[in-house]
Design a protein around this motif. Structure first.
Motif, PDB file in Angstrom:
ATOM      1  N   PRO A 159       0.810  -1.241   0.000  1.00 49.72           N
ATOM      2  CA  PRO A 159       0.000   0.000   0.000  1.00 49.72           C
ATOM      3  C   PRO A 159       0.836   1.280   0.000  1.00 49.72           C
ATOM      4  O   PRO A 159       0.416   2.289  -0.574  1.00 49.72           O
ATOM      5  CB  PRO A 159      -0.830  -0.104   1.276  1.00 49.72           C
ATOM      6  N   ALA A 160       2.010   1.251   0.618  1.00 50.31           N
ATOM      7  CA  ALA A 160       2.849   2.457   0.652  1.00 50.31           C
ATOM      8  C   ALA A 160       3.395   2.805  -0.732  1.00 50.31           C
ATOM      9  O   ALA A 160       3.791   3.937  -0.968  1.00 50.31           O
ATOM     10  CB  ALA A 160       4.008   2.256   1.622  1.00 50.31           C
ATOM     11  N   LEU A 161       3.411   1.826  -1.635  1.00 51.38           N
ATOM     12  CA  LEU A 161       3.928   2.055  -2.985  1.00 51.38           C
ATOM     13  C   LEU A 161       2.830   2.339  -3.998  1.00 51.38           C
ATOM     14  O   LEU A 161       3.091   2.433  -5.185  1.00 51.38           O
ATOM     15  CB  LEU A 161       4.741   0.833  -3.447  1.00 51.38           C
ATOM     16  N   ARG A 162       1.612   2.475  -3.513  1.00 47.75           N
ATOM     17  CA  ARG A 162       0.485   2.738  -4.417  1.00 47.75           C
ATOM     18  C   ARG A 162       0.715   4.073  -5.122  1.00 47.75           C
ATOM     19  O   ARG A 162       0.975   5.094  -4.490  1.00 47.75           O
ATOM     20  CB  ARG A 162      -0.810   2.780  -3.632  1.00 47.75           C
ATOM     21  N   PRO A 163       0.630   4.076  -6.469  1.00 48.93           N
ATOM     22  CA  PRO A 163       0.871   5.319  -7.215  1.00 48.93           C
ATOM     23  C   PRO A 163      -0.136   6.410  -6.876  1.00 48.93           C
ATOM     24  O   PRO A 163      -1.280   6.130  -6.536  1.00 48.93           O
ATOM     25  CB  PRO A 163       0.708   4.891  -8.674  1.00 48.93           C
ATOM     26  N   MET A 164       0.337   7.636  -6.981  1.00 50.14           N
ATOM     27  CA  MET A 164      -0.534   8.796  -6.794  1.00 50.14           C
ATOM     28  C   MET A 164      -0.084   9.886  -7.755  1.00 50.14           C
ATOM     29  O   MET A 164       0.991   9.796  -8.331  1.00 50.14           O
ATOM     30  CB  MET A 164      -0.493   9.283  -5.346  1.00 50.14           C
ATOM     31  N   SER A 165      -0.926  10.883  -7.915  1.00 54.06           N
ATOM     32  CA  SER A 165      -0.596  11.993  -8.793  1.00 54.06           C
ATOM     33  C   SER A 165      -0.659  13.292  -8.005  1.00 54.06           C
ATOM     34  O   SER A 165      -1.608  13.525  -7.265  1.00 54.06           O
ATOM     35  CB  SER A 165      -1.575  12.041  -9.972  1.00 54.06           C
ATOM     36  N   PHE A 166       0.359  14.118  -8.176  1.00 49.18           N
ATOM     37  CA  PHE A 166       0.367  15.429  -7.541  1.00 49.18           C
ATOM     38  C   PHE A 166      -0.310  16.455  -8.444  1.00 49.18           C
ATOM     39  O   PHE A 166      -0.778  17.476  -7.986  1.00 49.18           O
ATOM     40  CB  PHE A 166       1.796  15.858  -7.235  1.00 49.18           C
ATOM     41  N   VAL A 167      -0.351  16.162  -9.746  1.00 53.03           N
ATOM     42  CA  VAL A 167      -0.974  17.065 -10.702  1.00 53.03           C
ATOM     43  C   VAL A 167      -2.489  17.010 -10.565  1.00 53.03           C
ATOM     44  O   VAL A 167      -3.160  18.017 -10.625  1.00 53.03           O
ATOM     45  CB  VAL A 167      -0.551  16.711 -12.146  1.00 53.03           C
TER      46      VAL A 167
END
Length: 180
Positions: A159-167
């Motif tokens: 779960p800590a490596l789940r991708p996210m987007s800052f944009v």
């Protein structure tokens, strides 16, 4: 935050930067195309650099966006077998993530080798206004290295490596290779 999680956020940030670069490239292509139309048909003086620039920027824009598309699982996926046999969905997603990470890493390594050769030999494009080929080919390495890391993160599935987007922080971005 753990070191792998921080590296994942760095990877996501670089992917967002590539997304913004790709978006800027799209804007530049539209602007160049419009400028070429005005210069050619209204001023009678075509821009001799427009086609060269358009082709180079197109290459950058496509490959700058590839890691973003991989992060969002917007790549091509053949999912007939998981739909027919739902029990295989998770193992097949893991296998797909493994295959994706290995293949993309291999292609990134090959592209990197070519980037080094382009720099060492000083290879230029064959255009009206030649530029070093590595200025564009390095984006192929970027694309496949970034995608390989997203497939690897999906394979690990922590779960800590789940991708996210800052944009686009409101987006929930799925793992490449399905939900693992």
């Amino acid at each position: 935050m753990t070191i792998p999680a921080r590296l994942g956020r760095l990877h996501d940030g670089l992917t967002d930067a590539g997304f913004l670069i790709g978006t800027l490239c799209l804007f530049l292509m539209v602007a160049i195309y419009c400028a070429e139309v005005v210069a050619r048909y209204f001023l009678g003086r075509p821009l001799d650099w427009a086609n060269d620039s358009f082709a180079n920027i197109l290459c950058v824009s496509v490959f700058a966006m590839v890691p973003h598309a991989t992060r969002a699982a917007a790549h091509i996926e053949i999912n007939v077998l998981p739909e027919l046999v739902p029990a295989l969905r998770r193992p097949l997603a893991k296998l797909g993530a493994l295959a994706g990470s290995v293949i993309c890493a291999f292609v990134a390594w090959m592209a990197w080798s070519e980037n080094l050769r382009h720099v060492a030999m000083g290879i230029l494009t064959e255009q009206n206004h030649p530029v070093p080929v590595w200025w564009m080919s390095v984006w192929i390495t970027w694309a496949f290295a970034g995608s390989a890391l997203y497939f690897l993160r999906a394979l690990i599935g922590h779960p800590a490596l789940r991708p996210m987007s800052f944009v686009r922080p409101g987006d929930v971005t799925p793992q490449p290779g399905g939900s693992v």
